[in-house]
Design a protein around this motif. Structure first.
Motif, short mmCIF file in Angstrom:
data_model
loop_
_atom_site.label_atom_id
_atom_site.label_comp_id
_atom_site.label_asym_id
_atom_site.label_seq_id
_atom_site.Cartn_x
_atom_site.Cartn_y
_atom_site.Cartn_z
N GLY A 108 0.82 -1.21 0.00
CA GLY A 108 0.00 0.00 0.00
C GLY A 108 0.86 1.26 0.00
N CYS A 109 1.89 1.22 0.84
CA CYS A 109 2.78 2.36 0.94
C CYS A 109 3.59 2.53 -0.36
CB CYS A 109 3.70 2.19 2.13
SG CYS A 109 4.75 3.63 2.44
N HIS A 110 4.07 1.41 -0.87
CA HIS A 110 4.84 1.47 -2.11
C HIS A 110 4.01 2.06 -3.24
CE1 HIS A 110 7.54 -2.12 -0.65
NE2 HIS A 110 7.72 -1.00 0.04
N LEU A 111 2.76 1.69 -3.26
CA LEU A 111 1.89 2.18 -4.33
C LEU A 111 1.65 3.67 -4.18
CD1 LEU A 111 -0.78 -0.67 -4.63
CD2 LEU A 111 0.82 0.05 -6.39
N SER A 112 1.33 4.08 -2.94
CA SER A 112 1.00 5.49 -2.78
C SER A 112 2.24 6.37 -2.88
CB SER A 112 0.26 5.72 -1.46
OG SER A 112 1.07 5.30 -0.39
N GLU A 113 3.38 5.82 -2.47
CA GLU A 113 4.62 6.62 -2.56
C GLU A 113 5.29 6.47 -3.93
OE1 GLU A 113 5.65 8.74 -0.24
OE2 GLU A 113 3.83 8.19 0.88
N LYS A 114 4.74 5.58 -4.76
CA LYS A 114 5.33 5.28 -6.07
C LYS A 114 6.81 4.92 -5.94
CE LYS A 114 2.33 8.28 -8.88
NZ LYS A 114 1.11 7.68 -8.41
N ALA A 115 7.08 4.12 -4.95
CA ALA A 115 8.46 3.67 -4.74
C ALA A 115 8.41 2.28 -4.14
CB ALA A 115 9.19 4.62 -3.79
N GLY A 116 9.37 1.45 -4.50
CA GLY A 116 9.44 0.12 -3.94
C GLY A 116 8.64 -0.88 -4.75
N PRO A 117 8.86 -2.16 -4.46
CA PRO A 117 8.25 -3.22 -5.26
C PRO A 117 6.74 -3.32 -5.04
CG PRO A 117 9.43 -4.13 -3.39
CD PRO A 117 9.73 -2.65 -3.38
N VAL A 118 6.01 -3.65 -6.11
CA VAL A 118 4.56 -3.80 -6.01
C VAL A 118 4.05 -5.13 -6.60
CG1 VAL A 118 3.93 -1.37 -5.84
CG2 VAL A 118 4.29 -2.39 -8.09
N ALA A 119 4.73 -5.62 -7.62
CA ALA A 119 4.28 -6.88 -8.22
C ALA A 119 4.67 -8.05 -7.31
CB ALA A 119 4.90 -7.05 -9.60
N CYS A 120 3.85 -9.11 -7.37
CA CYS A 120 4.00 -10.25 -6.44
C CYS A 120 5.46 -10.71 -6.32
CB CYS A 120 3.17 -11.43 -6.89
SG CYS A 120 1.49 -11.02 -7.32
N GLY A 121 6.04 -10.97 -7.49
CA GLY A 121 7.36 -11.60 -7.51
C GLY A 121 8.48 -10.67 -7.09
N GLU A 122 8.17 -9.41 -7.00
CA GLU A 122 9.23 -8.48 -6.62
C GLU A 122 9.60 -8.63 -5.15
OE1 GLU A 122 9.20 -4.45 -8.83
OE2 GLU A 122 7.10 -4.99 -8.56
N CYS A 123 8.61 -8.81 -4.29
CA CYS A 123 8.90 -9.04 -2.88
C CYS A 123 9.13 -10.52 -2.60
CB CYS A 123 7.75 -8.54 -2.01
SG CYS A 123 7.60 -6.77 -1.98
N HIS A 124 8.14 -11.32 -3.07
CA HIS A 124 8.24 -12.76 -2.81
C HIS A 124 9.15 -13.40 -3.83
CE1 HIS A 124 5.01 -12.66 0.19
NE2 HIS A 124 4.37 -11.84 -0.63
N ALA A 125 10.35 -12.89 -3.90
CA ALA A 125 11.28 -13.37 -4.92
C ALA A 125 11.89 -14.69 -4.48
CB ALA A 125 12.36 -12.34 -5.17
N LYS A 126 12.01 -15.56 -5.43
CA LYS A 126 12.66 -16.83 -5.12
C LYS A 126 14.14 -16.56 -4.86
CE LYS A 126 9.69 -19.76 -7.89
NZ LYS A 126 9.56 -20.43 -9.17
N ALA A 127 14.71 -17.36 -4.01
CA ALA A 127 16.14 -17.19 -3.71
C ALA A 127 16.92 -17.35 -5.01
CB ALA A 127 16.58 -18.25 -2.71
N PRO A 128 17.86 -16.43 -5.25
CA PRO A 128 18.59 -16.49 -6.51
C PRO A 128 19.51 -17.71 -6.59
CG PRO A 128 19.49 -14.76 -5.11
CD PRO A 128 18.33 -15.34 -4.37
#
Lengths: 128, 447, 219
Positions: A108-128
């Protein structure tokens, strides 16, 4: 198209750099909550101090405390508690309400601040 | 479309289509199309044409498709694609040549047998769409010549074959006299008010197949029935106007038919072994007149024979011996579900029955119905060659011993007769009435 | 990218859903009125018993003759239609988003199952494409639109699978995923994909006419 590829490349670089550096810290590196016994997605990488410093967040913006009337209590914070202690871990088979609260808080904050990850895989990223 | 040339080479000349088309321009077509769609193109047309997902599941339902080496142009949805779909997309802005071809497709490549409606998962009714195209062709004056002539006959004489009023009554009296030589005191009661039923036939019966009236008279007399036939126009239950899309003449013809039955104060109409006439009276003509169901009860011969046999009103002396196979006519099987009654009747009068496959609602069409045979000699070979699957079906039945094919429908008879001759199948073709007349106990006198 | 994400997941989603539900309503109501005016007998002959009898025979594989004639296609089609509905509606990620926006949630599929269903949809689309290209009658019947529609149906599933597995360009693909699904939803009522709801009426009417008037089966 070329712009997109460039963007994806840069993004990948940033992400892998972030993921790599997460391991070098002993600080909080992931969003975790003991109410999630069974994680459906990879834990969101989250370097607590770095993130908050960069975002300029006060502790109680996330670790908020509300009084009985539902008003935000200024100058108090709840760092000693897990989110799930207040936010609906009970009831459902899966703590949907808790998911909702986490998402609204971070995304919610990322969206309103237009900063930071918003798409599912951006946060819940698989371990590289 | 590489084989467009192949089609051209085999192009059939139909005077009705060609001469009619000479008077057309694209503007006229567009005008007529727009008026017709505005007035009649409803939710069904729109949905049937636009919702088809072109899955091709209807293709193998069609005898034309199967018999023409699976040429996709003969698939039911393919016929819509080549006609109504283009018309709707272009809002009627099509060439004269396009409409000529559309008339050919709708009138000579589809028997309106509705088998495809049973194979389309959505239940889209291609027959309805083809009939819509035929009606447009009717309004444009490019219906095939022979069937148009028949429709004219309906318009002028209220019968299909230009039979004049006195000729009709003459024919009945002639058959009555002939039959009296076999059964003393036999009557074909004309204009008998208050009879139990009015027996109605199609125009070709008095014209070409008068023996059918003879046989019916023998059966009804032997069963001691209270029946009548009208002396006036309205006796003919057939309807080729329905198949040219001339709904106005169809409605007029049907109204006179119903009114004749009402004038005679009969309880119901029993009709001869004809399929399309049944469709006209039971399905389309009544709707055109605003009747949900026919205003006078209508019974097809199959059902009527079923009643007579079940009630023991006709007795069988000795069952028909040669093995028979059964052809299920679309308009009384898919159109009225008489397949089990048909089997009851056939088994009651025949010793040995070999089914055709597929059968009942799934039976293949004769390729003559839906007015196709009525498009006349120019189109004959197209329809005969366009039904190799039927020939195969008949051959199969023959290989299992069938010597006679029972087809309780006039159009089916015409179509099957041509198929049997052309393919040299060597099979007898009979109406139920033929066999019943042959095997029943006949009194010497009914006086 | 945030602006695009916001736009696609916000206003555009609203537009898509409004077009989808509004379009369905429009199509049904306009057709009902048109039918009353020009095909009044539809109302006369409609019979719920026979309509449902026919619909049931055509909704399940092998219940109709034609379905039995084509076992492979029947199974593929059946699976395809089930998955195309069940996977998106009971997907955890979708429910989470709806829960965030409207505070409602419902039962969801294990991600692994949804993943397989997505693959099944994609596989079915490939099957349909090959069938369209190789079977002469289907090829003849198909126009450009049929291929475009097939691609539009497959797109949300391909992008969804891509995003879930976090292949490269995951953020962009997530946006494309939403966008393609929105396009699909918006065009359903206005293309032949409207068989989604019109099926029940075309099949139902044919069932009614065959069952209640013609006393014959239509399967």
């Amino acid at each position: 198209m070329r712009k997109n590829i460039l963007f994806i490349g840069v993004l990948l670089g940033v992400l892998s750099l972030a993921a790599f550096s997460a391991y070098s810290q002993e600080d909080i590196e992931f969003v975790e909550d003991s109410a999630f016994t069974d994680n459906m997605r990879p834990l969101p990488a989250f370097k607590h101090d770095e993130h908050n410093e960069m975002a300029g967040l006060e502790c109680n913006e996330c670790h908020h405390v509300y009084d009985d009337d539902g008003n935000l209590v200024e100058d108090e914070s709840s760092e000693d508690q897990e989110c799930s202690e207040c936010h609906g871990a009970e009831g459902d088979e899966y703590p949907m309400e808790l998911v909702r609260r986490y998402h609204l808080n971070c995304r919610g904050c990322h969206l309103s601040e237009k900063a930071g990850p918003v798409a599912c895989g951006e946060c819940h990223a698989k371990a590289p | 479309m590489n084989d467009e040339a192949a089609v051209d080479k085999n192009k059939i000349y139909d005077e009705g289509i060609e001469k009619g088309a000479e008077k057309l321009t694209p503007e006229i077509i567009q005008n007529v199309y727009r008026k017709m769609v505005d007035a009649e193109g409803g939710a069904r047309l729109k949905t049937y044409v636009e919702t088809c997902v072109s899955c091709g599941l209807c293709s193998e339902a069609c005898h034309f498709y199967l018999s023409n080496d699976k040429d996709p142009r003969f698939s039911p949805a393919g016929k819509v694609k080549q006609t109504m779909a283009v018309l709707m997309k272009k809002k009627g802005r099509v060439s004269v040549d396009f409409m000529k071809r559309a008339s050919e497709i709708a009138s000579t490549e589809c028997n309106l047998c509705k088998r495809c409606a049973m194979y389309c998962p959505f239940g889209l009714d291609v027959a309805y769409v083809m009939l819509f195209v035929r009606r447009l062709c009717h309004k444009l004056g490019i219906s095939p010549q022979y069937i148009q002539d028949t429709a004219h006959s309906h318009s002028v004489t209220y019968n299909q074959m230009w039979v004049k009023e006195d000729e009709w009554v003459d024919s009945l009296q002639w058959q009555e006299e002939e039959a009296q030589e076999e059964i003393e005191g036999l009557r074909i009661p004309i204009e008998k008010e208050g009879a139990d039923f009015m027996y109605s036939v199609i125009g070709p019966e008095p014209k070409f197949r008068a023996q059918l009236i003879y046989q019916a008279a023998v059966i009804f007399n032997a069963a001691g029935l209270n029946w009548t036939m009208p002396a006036t126009p309205g006796w003919d239950n057939s309807d080729m106007a329905m198949y040219t899309g001339d709904n106005e003449i169809m409605a007029r013809t049907k109204r006179l038919h119903f009114e004749t039955a009402m004038r005679l104060k009969v309880k119901r109409i029993v009709m001869g072994e004809c399929g399309h006439a049944f469709r006209s009276i039971y399905d389309m003509g009544n709707r055109a007149l605003g009747w949900r169901m026919p205003p006078v009860e209508v019974t097809h011969s199959i059902e009527f024979f079923y009643e007579l046999l079940k009630a023991g009103k006709i007795k069988i002396a000795q069952k028909y011996q040669p093995t028979v196979t059964i052809h299920d006519p679309c308009n009384v099987i898919r159109g009225r579900g008489l397949h089990e009654m048909l089997r009851y009747v056939v088994h009651a009068i025949c010793e040995n029955v070999e089914e055709m496959h597929p059968n009942r609602e799934h039976n293949f069409c004769c390729a003559a119905g839906g007015g196709v045979i009525n498009c006349g000699p120019p189109w004959k070979m197209k329809r005969v060659d366009g039904n190799k699957v039927k020939a195969q079906q008949l051959f199969d039945a023959k290989s299992r011993g069938a010597e006679t094919c029972v087809a309780p429908c006039h159009n089916c008879h015409g179509g099957l007769e041509d198929i049997i001759h052309h393919n040299e199948i060597g099979m007898d073709l009979k109406f139920l009435g033929d066999i019943i007349y042959e095997v029943m106990e006949k009194p010497e006198s009914v006086l | 990218m945030h602006a695009i994400y916001n736009f696609v997941s916000g206003p555009l989603a609203w537009v898509a859903f409004i077009l989808f539900f509004g379009g369905i309503l429009y199509q049904l109501i306009s057709r009902a009125i048109m039918a009353k005016k020009k095909d009044a007998f539809i109302y006369e002959y409609w019979s719920f018993y026979h309509a449902f009898r026919s619909i049931l025979h055509w909704i399940f594989p092998f219940a109709s003759t034609n379905s039995r004639n084509r076992p492979v296609l029947s199974v593929v089609t059946f699976i395809f239609h089930i998955c195309i509905f069940v996977a998106p509606i009971f997907l955890f990620a979708h429910i989470t988003l709806i829960n965030e926006a409207f505070n409602v949630s419902w039962w969801f599929l294990p991600d692994g199952v949804a993943d397989i269903m997505t693959l099944l949809v994609i596989g079915a689309c490939i099957f349909f494409l090959i069938r369209r290209l190789t079977q002469p009658d289907v090829k003849f019947l198909s126009n450009a639109w049929d291929y475009v529609l097939l691609a539009l149906v497959a797109a949300p599933f391909v992008t969804g699978y891509w995003a879930y597995h976090q292949w490269p360009g995951n953020q962009l693909v997530t946006i494309l995923h939403m966008l393609s699904a929105e396009i699909l939803l918006a065009i359903i009522p206005f293309t032949k994909l409207n068989h989604m709801f019109l099926f029940f009426f075309t099949r139902g009417y044919m069932g009614s006419e065959f069952g209640a008037v013609r006393f014959a089966r239509d399967w």
